[in-house]
Enzyme design. Structure first.
Site, PDB file in Angstrom:
ATOM      1  N   GLU A  91       0.776  -1.343  -0.023  1.00  0.00           N
ATOM      2  CA  GLU A  91      -0.191   0.087   0.067  1.00  0.00           C
ATOM      3  C   GLU A  91       0.691   1.309  -0.081  1.00  0.00           C
ATOM      4  OE1 GLU A  91      -4.078  -1.422   2.044  1.00  0.00           O
ATOM      5  OE2 GLU A  91      -2.270  -1.072   3.520  1.00  0.00           O
ATOM      6  N   CYS A 115       0.804  -1.755  15.363  1.00  0.00           N
ATOM      7  CA  CYS A 115       0.858  -1.435  14.010  1.00  0.00           C
ATOM      8  C   CYS A 115       0.328  -2.705  13.408  1.00  0.00           C
ATOM      9  CB  CYS A 115       2.278  -1.042  13.520  1.00  0.00           C
ATOM     10  SG  CYS A 115       2.334  -1.059  11.781  1.00  0.00           S
ATOM     11  N   GLU A 154      10.181  -2.026   7.424  1.00  0.00           N
ATOM     12  CA  GLU A 154      11.118  -1.373   8.089  1.00  0.00           C
ATOM     13  C   GLU A 154      12.211  -1.100   7.074  1.00  0.00           C
ATOM     14  OE1 GLU A 154      14.140   0.405  10.042  1.00  0.00           O
ATOM     15  OE2 GLU A 154      12.129   0.119  10.802  1.00  0.00           O
ATOM     16  N   SER A 183      12.529   6.433   7.546  1.00  0.00           N
ATOM     17  CA  SER A 183      12.074   6.186   8.816  1.00  0.00           C
ATOM     18  C   SER A 183      12.440   4.884   9.551  1.00  0.00           C
ATOM     19  CB  SER A 183      10.316   6.067   8.916  1.00  0.00           C
ATOM     20  OG  SER A 183       9.821   5.851   9.990  1.00  0.00           O
ATOM     21  N   SER A 206      11.781   6.265  15.320  1.00  0.00           N
ATOM     22  CA  SER A 206      10.349   5.670  16.276  1.00  0.00           C
ATOM     23  C   SER A 206      11.031   5.735  17.661  1.00  0.00           C
ATOM     24  CB  SER A 206      10.021   4.296  15.702  1.00  0.00           C
ATOM     25  OG  SER A 206       9.585   4.377  14.399  1.00  0.00           O
ATOM     26  N   LEU A 207      10.384   6.378  18.438  1.00  0.00           N
ATOM     27  CA  LEU A 207      11.022   6.533  19.799  1.00  0.00           C
ATOM     28  C   LEU A 207       9.815   6.003  20.763  1.00  0.00           C
ATOM     29  CD1 LEU A 207      12.919   7.636  21.789  1.00  0.00           C
ATOM     30  CD2 LEU A 207      11.950   9.814  21.872  1.00  0.00           C
ATOM     31  N   HIS A 208       8.655   6.347  21.053  1.00  0.00           N
ATOM     32  CA  HIS A 208       7.544   6.034  21.542  1.00  0.00           C
ATOM     33  C   HIS A 208       7.545   5.680  22.970  1.00  0.00           C
ATOM     34  CE1 HIS A 208       5.999   5.166  17.310  1.00  0.00           C
ATOM     35  NE2 HIS A 208       6.903   4.493  17.244  1.00  0.00           N
ATOM     36  N   ASN A 282      -4.187   5.414  15.861  1.00  0.00           N
ATOM     37  CA  ASN A 282      -5.093   5.070  15.196  1.00  0.00           C
ATOM     38  C   ASN A 282      -5.896   3.737  15.246  1.00  0.00           C
ATOM     39  OD1 ASN A 282      -4.949   7.488  13.343  1.00  0.00           O
ATOM     40  ND2 ASN A 282      -2.911   6.529  12.580  1.00  0.00           N
ATOM     41  N   CYS A 325      -1.079   6.124  10.040  1.00  0.00           N
ATOM     42  CA  CYS A 325      -0.025   5.559  10.575  1.00  0.00           C
ATOM     43  C   CYS A 325      -0.204   4.267  11.695  1.00  0.00           C
ATOM     44  CB  CYS A 325       0.816   6.341  11.678  1.00  0.00           C
ATOM     45  SG  CYS A 325       1.567   7.628  10.448  1.00  0.00           S
TER      46      CYS A 325
END
EC number: 2.1.1.-
Length: 342
Positions: A91, A115, A154, A183, A206-208, A282, A325
């Site tokens: 996608e 995800c 990734e 990313s 990507s920290l999160h 999301n 996302c």
């Protein structure tokens, strides 16, 4: 297929370097390979052997990325279901303001818990030509001036192909280096390879979470790197390129939206050449997570911003058509499932 393979196919049918460059640029624009300047026919600039070989080659190149379905969203974005040459699906997402989010893998091995892409694991890598073909396909619909490698996969796990695609897009593809965004969850190879490239993209990390154990739980198969080390590596790259690091933080209610985490962000990012992108979670199928209330999100932004950390809320484009996302996954699982009995 990789980009050098595409260019070798052109050489095999008699194209000289000047022809290869011209046809590569036409492809990147989403145009036929034999397109000429205004009122110029293919016979005016292409050898006979190339003109005779192009129809078959064009079919092969077109098959790298075919539009299977398009799903427009209310915000001006559109999710594109793209069929690859072997029938696998990925996608891409057309973003507002001339952006495109591309996929670099079919599936993903990292398995971030919030995800959808990683639910089925990694199926295969995309070749660099398949990555670029997503841009060429999108440009048939609208201009593309920014490409973010935030779709399925990734990018660091397909590094050679992604870097080949970035190099071509940043040289022949007419996209500014700062508008190419790589990313990653923090693979150390990224920090070794990217500074050596001719085209150095902007970097999103990507920290999160600022808590190492929680971050590892959220990103179970990401490299085991401390948040502090990740930020220091990012800062070195930011200073070398002049592009601020975009730190990605998916906001999960009751998990990483507390005061301790906000103070951790200040500790890590204050004074750094960085932007904190807060991404309210999301919704996915069978949700175990929720996004914080809007009031809490506003509080977080004000708290961080007023204390010296540039903070933005990235309300992902295309949420209403599962293009936001964390929502991307190949709808082709259903399509391929219907095909198999035949």
């Amino acid at each position: 297929m990789r980009i050098p393979d595409f260019q070798q196919r052109l050489a095999d049918i008699g194209a000289k370097p000047r022809h290869i460059g011209r046809m590569t640029r036409a492809w990147l624009k989403g145009l036929p390979l034999d397109v000429g300047r205004r009122q110029q026919q293919a016979e005016d600039f292409l050898p006979l052997s190339v003109r005779e070989g192009l129809p078959a080659l064009s079919l092969e190149i077109d098959a790298l990325a075919r539009l299977r379905s398009e799903h427009p969203a209310a915000d001006g974005s559109a999710r594109l279901l793209v069929e690859l040459g072997d029938g696998q699906m990925v996608e891409s997402v057309l973003l507002p303001r001339d952006g495109l989010c591309v996929s670099s893998q079919v599936g993903c091995a990292v398995g971030c818990v919030f995800c959808m892409t990683g639910k089925s694991g990694l199926l295969r890598q995309l070749g660099s030509a398949e990555i670029v073909a997503q841009v060429a396909l999108a440009r048939r619909f609208r201009p593309v001036k920014k490409v973010v490698f935030m779709g399925m996969g990734e990018p660091a796990h397909n590094l050679d192909n992604v870097l080949e695609a970035i190099d071509l897009l940043g040289t022949e593809g007419g996209i500014g280096h700062k508008n190419l965004v790589f990313s990653t969850v923090g693979d150390l190879r990224v920090f070794e390879r990217l500074p050596q490239q001719r085209v150095k993209p902007a970097l999103a990390l990507s920290l999160h979470s600022t808590d190492g154990a929680l971050r590892q739980a959220l990103l179970p198969r990401a490299p085991q790197i401390a948040p502090e080390e990740l930020v220091e590596l990012g800062e070195t790259y930011a200073r070398a390129t002049g592009f601020p690091i975009q730190y990605q933080w998916t906001l999960l209610k009751g998990i990483n939206d507390n005061q301790e985490e906000m103070d951790g962000i200040l500790r890590l990012l204050k004074g750094k050449y960085a932007v904190m992108n807060l991404i309210p979670y999301n919704s996915l199928e069978d949700d175990a997570y929720q996004r914080p209330e809007g009031e809490r999100i506003v509080q977080i932004v004000r708290y961080l911003h007023s204390r010296g950390v540039l903070t933005k809320v990235r309300n992902s484009a295309g949420q209403d058509i599962d293009g936001g996302c964390g929502q991307l996954r190949a709808r082709a699982e259903h399509v391929l499932g219907r095909r198999r009995p035949r």
